[in-house]
Design an enzyme around this catalytic site. Structure first.
Site, PDB file in Angstrom:
ATOM      1  N   GLU A 110      48.045   2.992  29.484  1.00 48.13           N
ATOM      2  CA  GLU A 110      46.683   2.920  30.009  1.00 48.13           C
ATOM      3  C   GLU A 110      45.698   2.834  28.849  1.00 48.13           C
ATOM      4  O   GLU A 110      45.956   3.368  27.770  1.00 48.13           O
ATOM      5  CB  GLU A 110      46.372   4.207  30.782  1.00 48.13           C
ATOM      6  CG  GLU A 110      46.306   4.062  32.283  1.00 48.13           C
ATOM      7  CD  GLU A 110      45.071   3.347  32.787  1.00 48.13           C
ATOM      8  OE1 GLU A 110      44.640   2.347  32.182  1.00 48.13           O
ATOM      9  OE2 GLU A 110      44.535   3.782  33.810  1.00 48.13           O
ATOM     10  N   ASP A 111      44.562   2.208  29.083  1.00 54.08           N
ATOM     11  CA  ASP A 111      43.510   2.227  28.075  1.00 54.08           C
ATOM     12  C   ASP A 111      42.801   3.578  28.078  1.00 54.08           C
ATOM     13  O   ASP A 111      42.607   4.194  27.049  1.00 54.08           O
ATOM     14  CB  ASP A 111      42.509   1.073  28.298  1.00 54.08           C
ATOM     15  CG  ASP A 111      41.962   1.009  29.719  1.00 54.08           C
ATOM     16  OD1 ASP A 111      42.411   1.792  30.596  1.00 54.08           O
ATOM     17  OD2 ASP A 111      41.083   0.170  29.968  1.00 54.08           O
ATOM     18  N   ASP A 114      40.258   8.494  33.242  1.00 58.68           N
ATOM     19  CA  ASP A 114      38.944   9.046  33.568  1.00 58.68           C
ATOM     20  C   ASP A 114      39.131  10.084  34.681  1.00 58.68           C
ATOM     21  O   ASP A 114      39.419  11.248  34.417  1.00 58.68           O
ATOM     22  CB  ASP A 114      38.042   7.874  33.978  1.00 58.68           C
ATOM     23  CG  ASP A 114      36.599   8.274  34.237  1.00 58.68           C
ATOM     24  OD1 ASP A 114      36.327   9.477  34.362  1.00 58.68           O
ATOM     25  OD2 ASP A 114      35.742   7.384  34.320  1.00 58.68           O
ATOM     26  N   PHE A 162      30.465   6.028  28.646  1.00 61.94           N
ATOM     27  CA  PHE A 162      31.117   4.800  29.065  1.00 61.94           C
ATOM     28  C   PHE A 162      31.475   4.003  27.824  1.00 61.94           C
ATOM     29  O   PHE A 162      30.604   3.610  27.046  1.00 61.94           O
ATOM     30  CB  PHE A 162      30.261   3.975  30.022  1.00 61.94           C
ATOM     31  CG  PHE A 162      31.094   2.963  30.753  1.00 61.94           C
ATOM     32  CD1 PHE A 162      31.835   3.326  31.870  1.00 61.94           C
ATOM     33  CD2 PHE A 162      31.191   1.660  30.290  1.00 61.94           C
ATOM     34  CE1 PHE A 162      32.650   2.419  32.517  1.00 61.94           C
ATOM     35  CE2 PHE A 162      32.006   0.737  30.933  1.00 61.94           C
ATOM     36  CZ  PHE A 162      32.731   1.116  32.052  1.00 61.94           C
ATOM     37  N   ASP A 169      36.338  -2.772  29.105  1.00 64.40           N
ATOM     38  CA  ASP A 169      35.229  -3.651  29.471  1.00 64.40           C
ATOM     39  C   ASP A 169      34.123  -2.922  30.199  1.00 64.40           C
ATOM     40  O   ASP A 169      34.304  -1.818  30.720  1.00 64.40           O
ATOM     41  CB  ASP A 169      35.730  -4.754  30.407  1.00 64.40           C
ATOM     42  CG  ASP A 169      35.999  -4.220  31.816  1.00 64.40           C
ATOM     43  OD1 ASP A 169      36.737  -3.216  31.934  1.00 64.40           O
ATOM     44  OD2 ASP A 169      35.448  -4.769  32.786  1.00 64.40           O
ATOM     45  N   ARG A 175      35.622  -6.687  25.919  1.00 64.32           N
ATOM     46  CA  ARG A 175      37.042  -6.385  25.677  1.00 64.32           C
ATOM     47  C   ARG A 175      37.471  -6.808  24.281  1.00 64.32           C
ATOM     48  O   ARG A 175      38.389  -6.249  23.690  1.00 64.32           O
ATOM     49  CB  ARG A 175      37.929  -7.124  26.691  1.00 64.32           C
ATOM     50  CG  ARG A 175      37.776  -6.654  28.122  1.00 64.32           C
ATOM     51  CD  ARG A 175      38.914  -7.203  28.973  1.00 64.32           C
ATOM     52  NE  ARG A 175      38.645  -7.105  30.404  1.00 64.32           N
ATOM     53  CZ  ARG A 175      38.887  -6.026  31.145  1.00 64.32           C
ATOM     54  NH1 ARG A 175      39.375  -4.940  30.581  1.00 64.32           N
ATOM     55  NH2 ARG A 175      38.625  -6.022  32.429  1.00 64.32           N
TER      56      ARG A 175
END
Ligand code: IMP
Ligand code: MG
Length: 183
Positions: A110-111, A114, A162, A169, A175
């Protein structure tokens, strides 16, 4: 290149300047994560690295190239955010990996974690397809939701901002940045 580039058609500056993790910091952390993963598995485990698209594409590419053991690679596409900065809370599977999960040791990449909503959906899905084990490797962890599926490998504990760049993105922009910035 001296030509001026048009910024994305929103209020976001291009390129974003509030750097949170620069390229060298990320590269060093990715190498350390790869060493952790190498130490956690044997070559006989036939590890299947499954990237969650699109956000993980750069991280996954760097991570697998830093691994010493043999792995296979596949991808899943899920979406939960649309163009917003907060999760919609609903996860849609847009593309499922073609590899068989049956009996495989899966490393889900996963990036950023959250709320944990994505993992709550995807981990049971992979186990339901017969994966022997599912571990999670995330570059960034905001540590907001008390997820039932805690990542075993975490790059950075991220600030509750964020973040964009290095695959992440906002409404499909940013990105390409080689670093991670906050908007
Ligand atoms: P979760 O399901 O709420 O844990 O959110 C996970 C997904 O939301 C990630 O894979 C990202 O695609 C996206 N996301 C969450 N936070 C951010 C952020 O700060 N920047 C960009 N994307 C994010
Ligand atoms: Mg993502």
């Amino acid at each position: 290149m001296t030509e001026r580039r048009e910024p994305p058609a929103r209020n976001d500056a291009w390129p974003p300047s509030a750097v949170i993790y620069d390229a060298e910091t990320i590269a060093a952390r990715v190498r350390a994560l790869a060493a952790e993963i190498d130490a956690a598995y044997e070559a006989e485990d036939r590890l299947l690295v499954v990237g969650l698209l699109k956000g993980s594409f750069i991280f996954l590419a760097d991570l697998v190239r830093a691994l010493s053991m043999p792995v296979q690679v596949d991808f899943l596409v899920v979406s939960s955010y649309g163009d917003a900065k907060v999760s919609s809370g609903r996860v849609r599977l847009e593309y499922a990996a073609r590899s068989s999960m049956e009996g495989r040791n899966v490393l889900l990449v996963e990036d950023i974690v959250d709320s944990g909503t994505t993992l709550e959906d995807v981990v049971p899905r992979l186990l339901g397809l017969g994966a022997r084990s599912v571990e999670i490797c995330t570059l960034l962890h905001k540590r907001l939701g008390g997820s039932r599926h805690e990542p075993r490998f975490v790059g950075f504990d991220a600030p509750n901002a964020f973040l964009v760049g290095y695959g992440l993105d906002h409404a499909e922009d940013f990105r390409q940045l080689p670093y991670i910035a906050s908007l």
